[in-house]
Design an enzyme around this catalytic site. Structure first.
Site, short mmCIF file in Angstrom:
data_model
loop_
_atom_site.label_atom_id
_atom_site.label_comp_id
_atom_site.label_asym_id
_atom_site.label_seq_id
_atom_site.Cartn_x
_atom_site.Cartn_y
_atom_site.Cartn_z
N SER A 65 -30.70 13.52 125.41
CA SER A 65 -30.14 12.21 125.06
C SER A 65 -28.63 12.10 125.24
O SER A 65 -28.09 11.01 125.11
CB SER A 65 -30.49 11.86 123.62
OG SER A 65 -31.77 11.31 123.59
N LYS A 68 -27.71 9.55 127.65
CA LYS A 68 -27.64 8.13 127.27
C LYS A 68 -26.19 7.65 127.15
O LYS A 68 -25.90 6.47 127.31
CB LYS A 68 -28.36 7.91 125.93
CG LYS A 68 -29.86 8.21 125.97
CD LYS A 68 -30.44 8.14 124.56
CE LYS A 68 -31.93 8.47 124.52
NZ LYS A 68 -32.43 8.59 123.14
N TYR A 190 -35.52 7.64 133.61
CA TYR A 190 -35.06 8.05 132.28
C TYR A 190 -35.42 9.53 132.01
O TYR A 190 -34.58 10.30 131.55
CB TYR A 190 -35.68 7.12 131.22
CG TYR A 190 -35.49 7.59 129.81
CD1 TYR A 190 -34.27 7.43 129.16
CD2 TYR A 190 -36.52 8.24 129.12
CE1 TYR A 190 -34.08 7.89 127.86
CE2 TYR A 190 -36.35 8.70 127.83
CZ TYR A 190 -35.13 8.52 127.21
OH TYR A 190 -34.95 8.99 125.93
N TYR A 241 -28.66 9.20 115.69
CA TYR A 241 -29.90 8.58 115.20
C TYR A 241 -29.82 8.29 113.70
O TYR A 241 -28.78 7.89 113.19
CB TYR A 241 -31.11 9.48 115.51
CG TYR A 241 -31.20 9.86 116.96
CD1 TYR A 241 -31.28 8.87 117.94
CD2 TYR A 241 -31.20 11.18 117.36
CE1 TYR A 241 -31.37 9.21 119.27
CE2 TYR A 241 -31.29 11.52 118.70
CZ TYR A 241 -31.37 10.53 119.64
OH TYR A 241 -31.45 10.87 120.95
N VAL A 259 -31.83 16.30 122.12
CA VAL A 259 -32.80 17.24 121.56
C VAL A 259 -32.81 18.61 122.25
O VAL A 259 -33.51 19.51 121.83
CB VAL A 259 -34.26 16.69 121.51
CG1 VAL A 259 -34.38 15.52 120.54
CG2 VAL A 259 -34.75 16.31 122.89
N1 GLU Z 1 -36.05 12.95 126.60
C1 GLU Z 1 -36.08 12.81 125.17
C2 GLU Z 1 -36.98 11.68 124.79
O1 GLU Z 1 -36.87 10.61 125.33
C3 GLU Z 1 -34.68 12.59 124.68
C4 GLU Z 1 -34.60 12.49 123.20
C5 GLU Z 1 -33.33 13.08 122.63
O2 GLU Z 1 -32.64 13.89 123.22
O3 GLU Z 1 -33.03 12.70 121.48
O4 GLU Z 1 -37.85 11.82 123.97
#
Ligand code: GLU
Length: 307
Positions: A65, A68, A190, A241, A259
């Protein structure tokens, strides 16, 4: 005498590494579950050009993430303020992959860092780029000073195979007319942006423009000063989050986690930090990563949201 950042990183690394490992390496993407939970690295890139590191700062890991953050920046560059018609900037208080809030809020994602918002951002990139994946790789490569960046095909395949929840989120956005592209194409992009491996040193370098009022150290403008401030604000309020309140309480810096166990944190005007330790707390954020950033922030006497 200037601040001794190297001894700070060494001290923090030694202190945190001596504590028992808490948390659990992400296993909902099977390829991530294979990573050794003892890996631990730290890097700090300063706006004066110096870079410091401790532990496994040159070991590539899955950025997940943290991607992002960079896709948000790309979308800000393309859409300007119109981007905020597609995605909000409020903390969600729900898990990163939750669908609950979307139902209540007409399919309008709370912020660009929960999966729904990140999918809306990637959808926006797919609308503008003929080759969105290439554009993301090139953008990241230019920021971290590498010629080329590659995708870990193993992780990408694993995400694609276990990506039903993300596809469900994307279909939900589409059902609310908030998604103009093909779900399979956007989710593929993504998953692949999440499956990029980079090192702590590269990630600290890549995010350094956010500590430097939106320009790289070579003087290339990435974001305007106002957009930079907006990105930092979204990081501060939404970057971890539903664990963001506790993170701001303990660390107080604008940050973005993944993650894979990485966290990027920005010291505005000073530099950019990246920590990596794979075991995650219950909210999906690196447990040791937060411990390390807390010690660094305390040493630097960070005032939350101000520095
Ligand atoms: N590829 C992971 C997902 O979309 C990323 C989530 C993350 O890093 O928090 O579930």
């Amino acid at each position: 005498m200037s601040y001794d950042y190297q001894s700070l990183l060494d001290r923090v690394h030694a202190t945190v590494a001596a504590q028992p490992i808490r948390g659990k390496v992400a296993d909902y993407i099977p390829a991530l579950a294979r990573v050794d939970g003892r890996r631990f690295g730290l890097a700090l890139a300063l706006t004066d050009g110096r870079v410091f590191s401790a532990g496994e700062a040159d070991e590539p890991f899955s950025i997940q993430s943290m991607s992002k953050l960079f896709t948000l920046v790309m979308a800000q560059r393309l859409y300007g303020d119109d981007l905020w018609q597609r995605v909000g900037r409020e903390p969600s208080g729900t898990a990163f992959n939750s669908l609950v809030q979307l139902e209540h809020e007409d399919g309008f994602p709370r912020n660009p860092f929960i999966n729904a918002g990140a999918l809306a951002v990637t959808n926006a990139l797919v609308s503008r780029y003929a080759q969105p994946e290439r554009a993301i790789l090139d953008f990241l490569a230019s920021l971290c000073g590498r010629k080329k960046i590659f995708i870990d095909e193993d992780v990408a395949r694993s995400e694609e195979q276990h990506g039903d929840r993300n596809r469900a989120i994307a279909y939900f956005l589409k059902a609310h007319d908030r998604f103009e592209n093909d779900v399979a194409e956007v989710t593929r992009t993504y998953f692949r942006q999440c499956a990029i491996p980079l090192t702590c040193r590269e990630l600290a370098q890549a995010a350094l423009f956010l500590a430097n009022n939106g320009t790289t150290l070579d003087g290339a403008r990435v974001l305007s000063p106002v957009q930079t401030r907006q990105t930092l604000a979204v990081m501060l309020t939404c970057g971890l989050y539903d664990g963001v309140g506790d993170f701001v309480f303990r660390v107080g810096l604008p940050a973005k986690s993944g993650v894979g166990g990485g966290i990027i944190a920005i010291l505005p005007g000073v530099g950019s930090l990246c920590v990596w330790s794979p075991p995650l707390d219950a909210r999906g954020n690196s447990a040791r990563g937060i411990d390390a950033l807390e010690l660094i922030a305390a040493d630097l006497a960070v005032v939350p949201g101000v520095l």
